[in-house]
Enzyme design. Structure first.
Site, short mmCIF file in Angstrom:
data_model
loop_
_atom_site.label_atom_id
_atom_site.label_comp_id
_atom_site.label_asym_id
_atom_site.label_seq_id
_atom_site.Cartn_x
_atom_site.Cartn_y
_atom_site.Cartn_z
CE LYS A 46 -6.79 11.03 -1.27
NZ LYS A 46 -5.59 11.81 -0.84
CD1 TRP A 51 2.46 2.51 -5.10
CD2 TRP A 51 0.33 1.93 -5.48
NE1 TRP A 51 2.38 1.14 -5.06
CE2 TRP A 51 1.08 0.76 -5.29
CE3 TRP A 51 -1.04 1.80 -5.72
CZ2 TRP A 51 0.51 -0.52 -5.35
CZ3 TRP A 51 -1.60 0.54 -5.77
CH2 TRP A 51 -0.84 -0.61 -5.59
CG HIS A 101 -4.81 15.47 -9.60
ND1 HIS A 101 -4.57 14.13 -9.49
CD2 HIS A 101 -4.51 15.99 -8.39
CE1 HIS A 101 -4.15 13.85 -8.26
NE2 HIS A 101 -4.10 14.97 -7.58
NE ARG A 123 -8.36 3.12 -4.41
CZ ARG A 123 -8.00 3.60 -3.22
NH1 ARG A 123 -7.62 4.87 -3.10
NH2 ARG A 123 -8.01 2.82 -2.16
CB SER A 131 -9.46 7.33 -0.75
OG SER A 131 -8.19 7.88 -0.59
CG PHE A 221 -0.23 0.47 2.01
CD1 PHE A 221 -0.79 1.61 1.47
CD2 PHE A 221 -0.37 0.25 3.38
CE1 PHE A 221 -1.47 2.53 2.26
CE2 PHE A 221 -1.05 1.16 4.18
CZ PHE A 221 -1.60 2.30 3.63
CG MET A 224 5.18 4.32 -0.63
SD MET A 224 4.12 4.26 -2.09
CE MET A 224 3.47 5.93 -2.00
NE ARG A 250 -8.50 6.17 3.91
CZ ARG A 250 -9.43 5.21 3.97
NH1 ARG A 250 -9.96 4.89 5.12
NH2 ARG A 250 -9.84 4.59 2.88
CE LYS A 251 -9.50 1.19 6.96
NZ LYS A 251 -10.89 0.72 6.85
#
Ligand SMILES: Nc1ncnc2c1ncn2[C@@H]1O[C@H](COP(=O)(O)OS(=O)(=O)O)[C@@H](OP(=O)(O)O)[C@H]1O
Length: 291
Positions: A46, A51, A101, A123, A131, A221, A224, A250-251
């Site tokens: 997340k 991205w 990850h 982040r 998220s 965003f 995409m 999502r946002k």
């Protein structure tokens, strides 16, 4: 090894996503042969993973940029620890692009020759947690019904990706072993073009101004989210049976945690953050209005 539930699987102290896991492959990760021109995106979940899959696709592949190819981003920048029949890593042409990850201690030792490139995207962890909480309602990694419940598991590291603090600190404390560049999600939100130039510089890629315009536009965003090659709607539906659309995208904002955490939760989080991240040199942006 620990079989936590149907979605989480602990291997060498780290929680993996059980569906799609090949434990035989995990056993061989250390010896996986790295090529000098391999590129890895490393993220805690997340933090901007898909991205960056899109960003690498746009930088490396003309047909992706020109919208003439319809391969999904994950096929060109596959998850390293979750290989499948479409991703025979040994047969892939160079440069190979990977997403992972994994914590620093589980990646192939060949990455320590400092030739292959690693981009670590981070982040602010409150937005990561929010998220993740929303995503976990769709995909139980693990499932929780309240942010309080999720926050507890997140701060104990009982989620896919294990403890956020360990992940970022582990990679940062061992950065001298790797050819690694740390990039911040929020910087990309603030200055996408400038950040993209930094990525290209690190990767040794030069794009024309026109190509850069396209890369920046398609990585935004809103664009995409509409790109079926990059927004993961199909993957969620086909691989995980999740029907609703737009979960991953999502946002895509900075500071959304303020809409979900109470004052008390925020203070508790801050205390734990300060205890764990004392003396950690990278800065974090918690709000878009911060300098
Ligand atoms: N282009 C672009 N711009 C800004 N933000 C973006 C973009 N693409 C993905 N995202 C946001 O990244 C969050 C998902 O993180 P990951 O891709 O790391 O998820 S995962 O680990 O692969 O499950 C998730 O964050 P939230 O919206 O806060 O949930 C995505 O919306």
């Amino acid at each position: 090894m620990e079989d936590i539930d149907s979605f989480l699987f602990k291997f060498k102290g780290y929680y993996f996503c059980r569906p799609g896991l090949d434990i035989g492959f995990l056993e061989t990760l250390n010896d996986f042969e790295i090529r000098e021109d391999d590129v890895f995106i490393v993220t805690y979940p997340k933090s901007g993973t898909i991205w960056f899959q899109q960003i690498l696709n746009l930088i490396y592949f003309d047909e992706h940029r020109k919208n003439t190819g319809n391969l999904e981003t994950v096929l060109r920048v596959p998850y390293f620890e979750y290989p499948n029949e479409n991703t025979d890593f040994v047969k892939r042409p160079s440069p190979r692009l990977f997403t992972t990850h994994l914590p620093y201690y589980l990646v192939p030792s060949g990455l320590k020759n400092k030739k292959a490139k690693i981009i670590y995207v981070y982040r602010n962890p409150k937005d990561v947690m929010c998220s993740y909480f929303h995503f976990s309602k769709k995909m139980p990694l693990p499932a929780t019904s309240t942010i309080e419940e999720f926050m507890k598991l997140f701060l104990e590291g009982k989620v896919l990706g294990s403890l956020w603090f360990d992940h970022i600190k582990g990679w940062h404390e061992h950065k001298s072993l790797f050819n690694i560049e740390f990039m911040m999600y929020e910087e990309f939100k603030k200055d996408l073009r400038g950040s993209m130039l930094k990525v290209c510089k690190f990767l040794g890629k030069e794009l024309s101004d026109e190509d850069m315009d396209v890369v920046v536009s398609q990585a935004m965003f809103e664009n995409m989210k509409l790109d079926p090659r990059a927004n993961y709607d199909n993957i969620l539906k086909d691989q995980f049976g999740i029907q609703e659309k737009g979960h991953f995208l999502r946002k895509g904002t900075v500071g959304d945690w303020k809409n979900y955490m109470t004052v008390e939760q925020n203070e508790r989080f801050d205390k734990i953050f300060q205890k764990n991240m004392k003396d950690f040199p990278l800065k974090f942006i918690w709000d878009m209005n911060e300098e």
